[in-house]
Design a protein around this motif. Structure first.
Motif, PDB file in Angstrom:
ATOM      1  N   ALA A 287       0.820  -1.214   0.000  1.00 59.73           N
ATOM      2  CA  ALA A 287       0.000   0.000   0.000  1.00 59.73           C
ATOM      3  C   ALA A 287       0.851   1.260   0.000  1.00 59.73           C
ATOM      4  O   ALA A 287       0.536   2.234  -0.699  1.00 59.73           O
ATOM      5  N   ASP A 288       1.947   1.266   0.748  1.00 62.23           N
ATOM      6  CA  ASP A 288       2.805   2.446   0.783  1.00 62.23           C
ATOM      7  C   ASP A 288       3.411   2.734  -0.586  1.00 62.23           C
ATOM      8  O   ASP A 288       3.582   3.896  -0.968  1.00 62.23           O
ATOM      9  N   LEU A 289       3.725   1.680  -1.322  1.00 66.00           N
ATOM     10  CA  LEU A 289       4.297   1.864  -2.654  1.00 66.00           C
ATOM     11  C   LEU A 289       3.257   2.457  -3.597  1.00 66.00           C
ATOM     12  O   LEU A 289       3.552   3.395  -4.355  1.00 66.00           O
ATOM     13  N   ALA A 290       2.039   1.919  -3.565  1.00 65.97           N
ATOM     14  CA  ALA A 290       0.975   2.446  -4.417  1.00 65.97           C
ATOM     15  C   ALA A 290       0.696   3.916  -4.107  1.00 65.97           C
ATOM     16  O   ALA A 290       0.487   4.728  -5.010  1.00 65.97           O
ATOM     17  N   VAL A 291       0.711   4.265  -2.836  1.00 64.26           N
ATOM     18  CA  VAL A 291       0.496   5.663  -2.438  1.00 64.26           C
ATOM     19  C   VAL A 291       1.633   6.542  -2.944  1.00 64.26           C
ATOM     20  O   VAL A 291       1.425   7.683  -3.363  1.00 64.26           O
ATOM     21  N   SER A 292       2.858   6.020  -2.914  1.00 63.63           N
ATOM     22  CA  SER A 292       4.000   6.806  -3.394  1.00 63.63           C
ATOM     23  C   SER A 292       3.878   7.132  -4.875  1.00 63.63           C
ATOM     24  O   SER A 292       4.445   8.128  -5.350  1.00 63.63           O
ATOM     25  N   TRP A 293       3.148   6.303  -5.621  1.00 58.72           N
ATOM     26  CA  TRP A 293       2.897   6.562  -7.041  1.00 58.72           C
ATOM     27  C   TRP A 293       1.716   7.511  -7.252  1.00 58.72           C
ATOM     28  O   TRP A 293       1.445   7.887  -8.401  1.00 58.72           O
ATOM     29  N   GLY A 294       1.014   7.825  -6.168  1.00 58.54           N
ATOM     30  CA  GLY A 294      -0.218   8.590  -6.308  1.00 58.54           C
ATOM     31  C   GLY A 294      -1.356   7.757  -6.845  1.00 58.54           C
ATOM     32  O   GLY A 294      -2.345   8.286  -7.353  1.00 58.54           O
TER      33      GLY A 294
ATOM     34  N   ALA B 247      -3.246  -0.498  -4.523  1.00 62.09           N
ATOM     35  CA  ALA B 247      -2.767  -1.212  -3.337  1.00 62.09           C
ATOM     36  C   ALA B 247      -3.410  -2.591  -3.252  1.00 62.09           C
ATOM     37  O   ALA B 247      -4.607  -2.745  -3.478  1.00 62.09           O
ATOM     38  N   GLY B 248      -2.591  -3.571  -2.951  1.00 61.91           N
ATOM     39  CA  GLY B 248      -3.084  -4.936  -2.806  1.00 61.91           C
ATOM     40  C   GLY B 248      -3.217  -5.699  -4.108  1.00 61.91           C
ATOM     41  O   GLY B 248      -3.533  -6.900  -4.089  1.00 61.91           O
ATOM     42  N   ALA B 249      -2.988  -5.057  -5.244  1.00 59.14           N
ATOM     43  CA  ALA B 249      -3.094  -5.749  -6.527  1.00 59.14           C
ATOM     44  C   ALA B 249      -2.028  -6.841  -6.644  1.00 59.14           C
ATOM     45  O   ALA B 249      -0.899  -6.680  -6.175  1.00 59.14           O
ATOM     46  N   ARG B 250      -2.391  -7.932  -7.254  1.00 58.09           N
ATOM     47  CA  ARG B 250      -1.393  -8.983  -7.510  1.00 58.09           C
ATOM     48  C   ARG B 250      -0.352  -8.462  -8.492  1.00 58.09           C
ATOM     49  O   ARG B 250      -0.664  -7.761  -9.445  1.00 58.09           O
ATOM     50  N   HIS B 251       0.907  -8.815  -8.244  1.00 60.94           N
ATOM     51  CA  HIS B 251       1.942  -8.396  -9.170  1.00 60.94           C
ATOM     52  C   HIS B 251       3.069  -9.421  -9.178  1.00 60.94           C
ATOM     53  O   HIS B 251       3.197 -10.249  -8.270  1.00 60.94           O
ATOM     54  N   VAL B 252       3.876  -9.335 -10.232  1.00 62.76           N
ATOM     55  CA  VAL B 252       5.036 -10.199 -10.356  1.00 62.76           C
ATOM     56  C   VAL B 252       6.186  -9.363 -10.896  1.00 62.76           C
ATOM     57  O   VAL B 252       5.983  -8.468 -11.726  1.00 62.76           O
ATOM     58  N   VAL B 253       7.378  -9.619 -10.384  1.00 63.10           N
ATOM     59  CA  VAL B 253       8.592  -8.966 -10.870  1.00 63.10           C
ATOM     60  C   VAL B 253       9.427 -10.016 -11.590  1.00 63.10           C
ATOM     61  O   VAL B 253       9.673 -11.103 -11.062  1.00 63.10           O
ATOM     62  N   MET B 254       9.878  -9.691 -12.818  1.00 63.19           N
ATOM     63  CA  MET B 254      10.601 -10.631 -13.662  1.00 63.19           C
ATOM     64  C   MET B 254      11.865  -9.956 -14.187  1.00 63.19           C
ATOM     65  O   MET B 254      12.013  -8.732 -14.104  1.00 63.19           O
ATOM     66  N   ARG B 255      12.757 -10.762 -14.741  1.00 56.13           N
ATOM     67  CA  ARG B 255      13.920 -10.196 -15.421  1.00 56.13           C
ATOM     68  C   ARG B 255      14.392 -11.162 -16.505  1.00 56.13           C
ATOM     69  O   ARG B 255      14.112 -12.370 -16.456  1.00 56.13           O
ATOM     70  N   ALA B 256      15.133 -10.605 -17.449  1.00 57.14           N
ATOM     71  CA  ALA B 256      15.643 -11.387 -18.563  1.00 57.14           C
ATOM     72  C   ALA B 256      16.768 -12.304 -18.113  1.00 57.14           C
ATOM     73  O   ALA B 256      17.474 -12.023 -17.140  1.00 57.14           O
ATOM     74  N   SER B 257      16.947 -13.388 -18.837  1.00 53.50           N
ATOM     75  CA  SER B 257      18.060 -14.288 -18.567  1.00 53.50           C
ATOM     76  C   SER B 257      19.366 -13.532 -18.740  1.00 53.50           C
ATOM     77  O   SER B 257      19.574 -12.812 -19.725  1.00 53.50           O
ATOM     78  N   GLY B 258      20.265 -13.671 -17.773  1.00 53.62           N
ATOM     79  CA  GLY B 258      21.552 -12.999 -17.838  1.00 53.62           C
ATOM     80  C   GLY B 258      21.570 -11.621 -17.215  1.00 53.62           C
ATOM     81  O   GLY B 258      22.630 -11.022 -17.076  1.00 53.62           O
TER      82      GLY B 258
ATOM     83  N   ALA C 122      11.503  17.554  -3.966  1.00 53.28           N
ATOM     84  CA  ALA C 122      10.421  18.532  -3.801  1.00 53.28           C
ATOM     85  C   ALA C 122       9.299  18.313  -4.804  1.00 53.28           C
ATOM     86  O   ALA C 122       8.168  18.785  -4.582  1.00 53.28           O
ATOM     87  N   LEU C 123       9.571  17.606  -5.891  1.00 51.59           N
ATOM     88  CA  LEU C 123       8.555  17.329  -6.903  1.00 51.59           C
ATOM     89  C   LEU C 123       7.780  16.047  -6.629  1.00 51.59           C
ATOM     90  O   LEU C 123       6.811  15.748  -7.331  1.00 51.59           O
ATOM     91  N   ALA C 124       8.197  15.295  -5.612  1.00 56.53           N
ATOM     92  CA  ALA C 124       7.661  13.956  -5.385  1.00 56.53           C
ATOM     93  C   ALA C 124       6.205  13.979  -4.937  1.00 56.53           C
ATOM     94  O   ALA C 124       5.768  14.875  -4.204  1.00 56.53           O
ATOM     95  N   ILE C 125       5.476  12.972  -5.382  1.00 61.34           N
ATOM     96  CA  ILE C 125       4.088  12.798  -4.953  1.00 61.34           C
ATOM     97  C   ILE C 125       4.023  12.538  -3.457  1.00 61.34           C
ATOM     98  O   ILE C 125       3.156  13.065  -2.752  1.00 61.34           O
ATOM     99  N   GLN C 126       4.956  11.752  -2.952  1.00 56.16           N
ATOM    100  CA  GLN C 126       5.130  11.482  -1.521  1.00 56.16           C
ATOM    101  C   GLN C 126       6.621  11.601  -1.207  1.00 56.16           C
ATOM    102  O   GLN C 126       7.454  11.397  -2.092  1.00 56.16           O
ATOM    103  N   PRO C 127       6.986  11.921   0.032  1.00 54.33           N
ATOM    104  CA  PRO C 127       8.409  12.034   0.359  1.00 54.33           C
ATOM    105  C   PRO C 127       9.161  10.734   0.079  1.00 54.33           C
ATOM    106  O   PRO C 127       8.588   9.647   0.143  1.00 54.33           O
TER     107      PRO C 127
END
Length: 310
Positions: free
Chosen positions: A48-55, A60-71, A274-279
């Motif tokens: 939730a804190d991450l979603a708020v930081s994006w405005g 918040a609470g959405a399912r997500h996955v983080v991936m990366r390329a081989s190598g 100073a431009l950030a949506i959240q500190p």
């Protein structure tokens, strides 16, 4: 081939991650795994804190996955599940419009994707101003636009990074807006990015998506971060009577559909805090590694997440 017109020391260092909002997370993950060879780094519910930081507290609470390329070890793709947005069409709205990925053999990849959930909208073709670079374009299973690009010439002297495998990492993030000059100055002046020539280019996939004539050109340029092969491309979309380009549709409390957010590494976060949506705050997920980050809105409404180097 290098065609820089300025030689600054950019404050933006590199691309850390790209984030796409997709209606069916399981289908998107399966497609990235099977056809691009990407591996899962972490998964779960969006903090939730991450979603708020994006405005975007509605994500918040959405399912997500983080991936990366081989190598790859420190450049990621994040897929976040979000409801489909009626009226959203790739390459017709402002903000992040495409993520460009380096590949070893774009022709072989085109064959692989021919019967996949990735819809090829532009087959492999040499670039107008750099013919040794061959690119194709596709729309992913969640409506995200992806460019796949290879260097067919001398890779040691190319502006492109070398691929880490058959499909590598994102090396260009593409942003579109109505005022090209304002976007260019915002990025260059704020982050000291290296400039390249501004082109008047015929971009067939944009012409087709927006119903433009085959002769219609758009203003564009790719500007450089500090590390080789990390660029922001800016596209000027035509607006006015008879034009369809405009703000991205969707719920303003949730991530934009398709190409949603870009995460870049910055040398000094305090310079833009100073431009950030959240500190600025620290996050322990793989993309952040405990470093400080914050999100600022860009000139075309794009969400630009910045992670402090360290």
């Amino acid at each position: 081939m290098s065609d820089w017109t300025t030689f600054t020391e950019p404050d933006l260092l590199r691309i850390v991650a790209t984030t796409a909002a997709v209606p069916d997370l399981d289908a998107a993950e399966a497609a990235y795994t099977r056809y691009l060879g990407y591996g899962v780094v972490e998964r779960g519910a969006l903090d939730a804190d991450l979603a708020v930081s994006w405005g975007r507290p509605g994500s918040a609470g959405a399912r997500h996955v983080v991936m990366r390329a081989s190598g790859e070890t420190d450049t990621f793709v994040r897929l976040v599940e979000a409801p489909a947005v009626p009226g959203y069409r790739p390459l017709t709205s402002f903000g992040w419009t495409a993520f460009e990925i380096i590949v070893d053999d774009v022709h072989a990849l085109a064959e692989r994707l021919a019967a996949s959930p990735f819809e090829i909208i532009g087959p492999p073709k040499p670039l107008q101003f750099m013919p040794s670079i061959i690119a194709m374009q596709a729309v992913g299973p969640g409506g995200e636009c992806l460019y796949f690009t290879m260097e067919s010439g001398d890779r040691d002297s190319s502006i492109l990074p070398p691929p880490s495998g058959f499909v590598g990492r994102t090396f260009i993030v593409v942003c579109a807006g109505a005022d090209f000059a304002a976007m260019l100055r915002w990025y260059v002046d704020r982050f000291s990015l290296r400039e390249r020539p501004v082109r008047q280019s015929k971009v067939e996939i944009v012409q087709r998506a927006q119903g433009l004539s085959p002769d219609h050109t758009i203003e564009l340029s790719a500007i450089g971060m500090r590390q080789r092969g990390n660029l922001v491309e800016l596209d000027g979309y035509p607006t006015g009577p008879g034009r369809i380009a405009g703000p991205r549709p969707g719920d303003p409390a949730m991530l934009p559909p398709g190409n949603a957010l870009v995460t870049l590494e910055v040398e000094r976060l305090d310079a833009v805090a100073a431009l950030a949506i959240q500190p600025p705050a620290r996050h322990g997920a793989a993309i952040y590694g405990g470093r400080r980050s914050c999100t600022i809105p860009g000139p075309a409404g794009e969400l630009l997440e910045l992670v402090e180097a360290g």
